[in-house]
Design a protein around this motif. Structure first.
Motif, PDB file in Angstrom:
ATOM      1  N   GLU A 172       0.832  -1.194   0.000  1.00  0.00           N
ATOM      2  CA  GLU A 172       0.000   0.000   0.000  1.00  0.00           C
ATOM      3  C   GLU A 172       0.874   1.253   0.000  1.00  0.00           C
ATOM      4  OE1 GLU A 172      -3.798   0.721   2.489  1.00  0.00           O
ATOM      5  OE2 GLU A 172      -2.183   1.853   3.480  1.00  0.00           O
TER       6      GLU A 172
ATOM      7  N   LEU B 161       0.694   5.764  -1.568  1.00  0.00           N
ATOM      8  CA  LEU B 161      -0.073   6.829  -2.202  1.00  0.00           C
ATOM      9  C   LEU B 161       0.878   7.771  -2.912  1.00  0.00           C
ATOM     10  CD1 LEU B 161       0.035   9.737  -0.393  1.00  0.00           C
ATOM     11  CD2 LEU B 161      -1.154   8.251   1.200  1.00  0.00           C
TER      12      LEU B 161
ATOM     13  N   ASP C 136      -8.326   3.062  -1.533  1.00  0.00           N
ATOM     14  CA  ASP C 136      -8.883   3.405  -0.233  1.00  0.00           C
ATOM     15  C   ASP C 136      -9.440   2.113   0.345  1.00  0.00           C
ATOM     16  OD1 ASP C 136      -8.652   5.625   1.345  1.00  0.00           O
ATOM     17  OD2 ASP C 136     -10.245   6.748   0.391  1.00  0.00           O
ATOM     18  N   GLU C 137     -10.727   1.965   0.509  1.00  0.00           N
ATOM     19  CA  GLU C 137     -11.282   0.721   1.045  1.00  0.00           C
ATOM     20  C   GLU C 137     -12.041  -0.088  -0.009  1.00  0.00           C
ATOM     21  OE1 GLU C 137     -10.326  -0.267   3.998  1.00  0.00           O
ATOM     22  OE2 GLU C 137      -9.296   1.644   4.254  1.00  0.00           O
TER      23      GLU C 137
ATOM     24  N   VAL D 142      -4.613   9.121  -2.814  1.00  0.00           N
ATOM     25  CA  VAL D 142      -5.448   8.033  -2.304  1.00  0.00           C
ATOM     26  C   VAL D 142      -4.612   6.757  -2.135  1.00  0.00           C
ATOM     27  CG1 VAL D 142      -7.452   6.582  -2.796  1.00  0.00           C
ATOM     28  CG2 VAL D 142      -7.526   9.022  -3.324  1.00  0.00           C
ATOM     29  N   ARG D 143      -4.726   6.144  -0.955  1.00  0.00           N
ATOM     30  CA  ARG D 143      -4.005   4.898  -0.681  1.00  0.00           C
ATOM     31  C   ARG D 143      -4.478   3.804  -1.630  1.00  0.00           C
ATOM     32  NH1 ARG D 143      -5.723   2.653   3.894  1.00  0.00           N
ATOM     33  NH2 ARG D 143      -7.619   3.860   3.746  1.00  0.00           N
ATOM     34  N   HIS D 144      -3.523   2.991  -2.099  1.00  0.00           N
ATOM     35  CA  HIS D 144      -3.890   1.862  -2.950  1.00  0.00           C
ATOM     36  C   HIS D 144      -2.861   0.742  -2.815  1.00  0.00           C
ATOM     37  CE1 HIS D 144      -1.507   4.677  -5.336  1.00  0.00           C
ATOM     38  NE2 HIS D 144      -1.117   3.675  -6.115  1.00  0.00           N
TER      39      HIS D 144
END
Length: 144
Positions: A54, A56, A76-77, A94-96
């Motif tokens: 993970e 960003l 994200d989620e 955005v987290r990925h």
């Protein structure tokens, strides 16, 4: 100072793989390799079960295109399953995280734009591979 753009073919075989965050990441077209000024791109190969940790990008959108295989990306989620010829955009900041849930290698093409003000600001790790967290960051884009 960034070198002026050049027209140059870059072969995947010319670029050393970056495995620091998982998978076989190769930045092919970048400020370092061709003097690009608006973004950079390359290829990613994930073996079955392999993942990219993970992270960003605080300044860039990331565009992902699956050439072969399967990819599960968490943005994200939200979990999104992709197969050959599917694509997705990861918004800026955005987290990925990406994983190959299939039984064959997954081959992807990626592009990020715009560039961060400095290379070290372009990528924020939020997860680390168990045995690679202390490695220095790679020189993105291969030899010049």
């Amino acid at each position: 100072m960034t070198a002026p753009p050049v027209v140059r073919k870059i072969s995947r075989a010319e670029v050393e793989p970056n495995r620091r965050r998982g998978g076989d990441v190769r930045v092919l077209l970048s400020p370092r390799t061709v003097g690009s000024t608006s973004g950079f791109g390359g290829s990613l190969t994930l073996e079955p079960g392999e993942y990219v940790c993970e992270h960003l990008h605080p300044y860039s959108e990331e565009f992902v295109y699956v050439v072969d295989g399967q990819l599960r990306i968490r943005i994200d989620e939200e979990l999104i399953d992709l197969t050959a010829h599917d694509s997705v955009m990861v918004p800026t900041g955005v987290r990925h995280r990406m994983v190959n849930p299939g039984s064959e290698p997954a081959r992807l093409i990626f592009h990020l734009a715009p560039l961060a003000p400095r290379p070290e600001l372009g990528h924020v790790d939020t997860e680390f591979l168990p045995d690679r967290s202390d490695e220095p960051p790679p020189r993105v884009g291969g030899a010049r």
